[in-house]
Scaffold this motif. Structure first.
Motif, PDB file in Angstrom:
ATOM      1  N   ILE A 188      44.559 104.725  43.777  1.00  0.00           N
ATOM      2  CA  ILE A 188      43.465 105.612  43.361  1.00  0.00           C
ATOM      3  C   ILE A 188      42.893 105.130  42.028  1.00  0.00           C
ATOM      4  CG2 ILE A 188      42.971 107.936  42.473  1.00  0.00           C
ATOM      5  CD1 ILE A 188      44.836 109.007  44.691  1.00  0.00           C
ATOM      6  N   MET A 189      43.772 104.761  41.095  1.00  0.00           N
ATOM      7  CA  MET A 189      43.298 104.264  39.804  1.00  0.00           C
ATOM      8  C   MET A 189      42.529 102.956  39.951  1.00  0.00           C
ATOM      9  SD  MET A 189      46.571 105.337  37.402  1.00  0.00           S
ATOM     10  CE  MET A 189      46.364 103.937  36.371  1.00  0.00           C
ATOM     11  N   LEU A 190      43.009 102.073  40.838  1.00  0.00           N
ATOM     12  CA  LEU A 190      42.301 100.818  41.090  1.00  0.00           C
ATOM     13  C   LEU A 190      40.931 101.089  41.694  1.00  0.00           C
ATOM     14  CD1 LEU A 190      42.583  97.742  40.921  1.00  0.00           C
ATOM     15  CD2 LEU A 190      43.628  97.783  43.166  1.00  0.00           C
ATOM     16  N   GLY A 191      40.848 102.053  42.630  1.00  0.00           N
ATOM     17  CA  GLY A 191      39.571 102.437  43.217  1.00  0.00           C
ATOM     18  C   GLY A 191      38.639 103.046  42.187  1.00  0.00           C
ATOM     19  N   ALA A 192      39.164 103.910  41.316  1.00  0.00           N
ATOM     20  CA  ALA A 192      38.350 104.535  40.270  1.00  0.00           C
ATOM     21  C   ALA A 192      37.856 103.491  39.273  1.00  0.00           C
ATOM     22  CB  ALA A 192      39.152 105.620  39.556  1.00  0.00           C
ATOM     23  N   TYR A 193      38.726 102.550  38.909  1.00  0.00           N
ATOM     24  CA  TYR A 193      38.346 101.476  37.988  1.00  0.00           C
ATOM     25  C   TYR A 193      37.215 100.628  38.580  1.00  0.00           C
ATOM     26  CZ  TYR A 193      38.719  97.112  35.356  1.00  0.00           C
ATOM     27  OH  TYR A 193      38.437  95.996  34.619  1.00  0.00           O
ATOM     28  N   THR A 194      37.350 100.294  39.859  1.00  0.00           N
ATOM     29  CA  THR A 194      36.310  99.522  40.542  1.00  0.00           C
ATOM     30  C   THR A 194      35.006 100.303  40.586  1.00  0.00           C
ATOM     31  OG1 THR A 194      38.018  98.484  41.906  1.00  0.00           O
ATOM     32  CG2 THR A 194      35.765  98.274  42.666  1.00  0.00           C
ATOM     33  N   PHE A 195      35.085 101.602  40.865  1.00  0.00           N
ATOM     34  CA  PHE A 195      33.896 102.453  40.920  1.00  0.00           C
ATOM     35  C   PHE A 195      33.211 102.530  39.559  1.00  0.00           C
ATOM     36  CE2 PHE A 195      31.840 106.652  40.738  1.00  0.00           C
ATOM     37  CZ  PHE A 195      30.939 106.509  41.776  1.00  0.00           C
ATOM     38  N   ILE A 196      33.991 102.691  38.492  1.00  0.00           N
ATOM     39  CA  ILE A 196      33.423 102.762  37.133  1.00  0.00           C
ATOM     40  C   ILE A 196      32.732 101.452  36.778  1.00  0.00           C
ATOM     41  CG2 ILE A 196      34.041 102.919  34.681  1.00  0.00           C
ATOM     42  CD1 ILE A 196      36.211 104.982  35.594  1.00  0.00           C
ATOM     43  N   ASN A 197      33.354 100.321  37.119  1.00  0.00           N
ATOM     44  CA  ASN A 197      32.722  99.020  36.873  1.00  0.00           C
ATOM     45  C   ASN A 197      31.435  98.869  37.674  1.00  0.00           C
ATOM     46  OD1 ASN A 197      34.515  98.085  34.981  1.00  0.00           O
ATOM     47  ND2 ASN A 197      35.772  96.988  36.456  1.00  0.00           N
ATOM     48  N   TYR A 198      31.410  99.431  38.873  1.00  0.00           N
ATOM     49  CA  TYR A 198      30.217  99.391  39.717  1.00  0.00           C
ATOM     50  C   TYR A 198      29.078 100.165  39.062  1.00  0.00           C
ATOM     51  CZ  TYR A 198      27.099 100.374  43.637  1.00  0.00           C
ATOM     52  OH  TYR A 198      26.002 100.493  44.439  1.00  0.00           O
TER      53      TYR A 198
END
Length: 169
Positions: free
Chosen positions: A156-166
């Motif tokens: 979930i944190m990896l997905g959130a990090y990717t989303f924030i970078n997006y």
């Protein structure tokens, strides 16, 4: 480095499952079979992810972050299901390895290093599968739910990090 850590995280899901199986007779074979499948499914996933990135270049990072988030959430929610498993080891290994397919689709869309993740997932899965099957047979007990929560939160944190970078780009 992200690929090695993620290979370890994907292997934690198998540990959580295999710690609940104290009566497995062919531990080495199951661990080996699961490790191989943890390398085969990502090859398919990376291929599909790379294909999808060519089609959905604008949306791939967003889709990837959503997939990682949902996989992590599914891991956490799966701790509620407590049914006994009595299936052949090949089916068990396939079932335990299917999540690497969807995770690797996300990594394929992010164009991460395919072979580093595949080798990491296979090695970590073999080591942790065999250890968890051995521990499950012993008197020492570890709750698999705790490991599923750790793996789920990490994805979930990896997905959130990717989303924030997006969003920032």
């Amino acid at each position: 480095m992200q690929e090695i850590v993620t290979g370890f995280i994907v292997a934690l899901d198998v540990v959580a499952l295999y710690l609940l199986l104290p009566a497995v007779k062919q531990r080495f074979l199951l661990a080996l079979w699961t490790a191989i499948l943890h390398m085969v499914f990502p090859i398919i996933g990376f291929t599909l992810g790379n294909w999808m990135v060519n089609i959905l270049l604008q949306w791939s990072t967003l889709i990837s972050s959503i997939l990682l988030f949902c996989i992590g959430l599914q891991l956490i929610l799966s701790t509620r299901n407590r049914k006994a498993i009595t299936i052949p080891i090949t089916i068990l290994a396939i079932t335990a390895s299917l999540d690497t397919f969807s995770v690797s689709i996300s990594f394929g869309m992010l164009n991460l290093q395919k072979y580093l993740f595949i080798i990491s997932a296979g090695v970590w899965t073999f080591i942790l599968s065999y250890l968890s099957l051995t521990v499950a047979r012993s008197r020492f007990s570890i709750r698999g739910d705790f490991l599923k929560w750790i793996a789920g939160i990490a994805l979930i944190m990896l997905g959130a990090y990717t989303f924030i970078n997006y969003i920032d780009n």
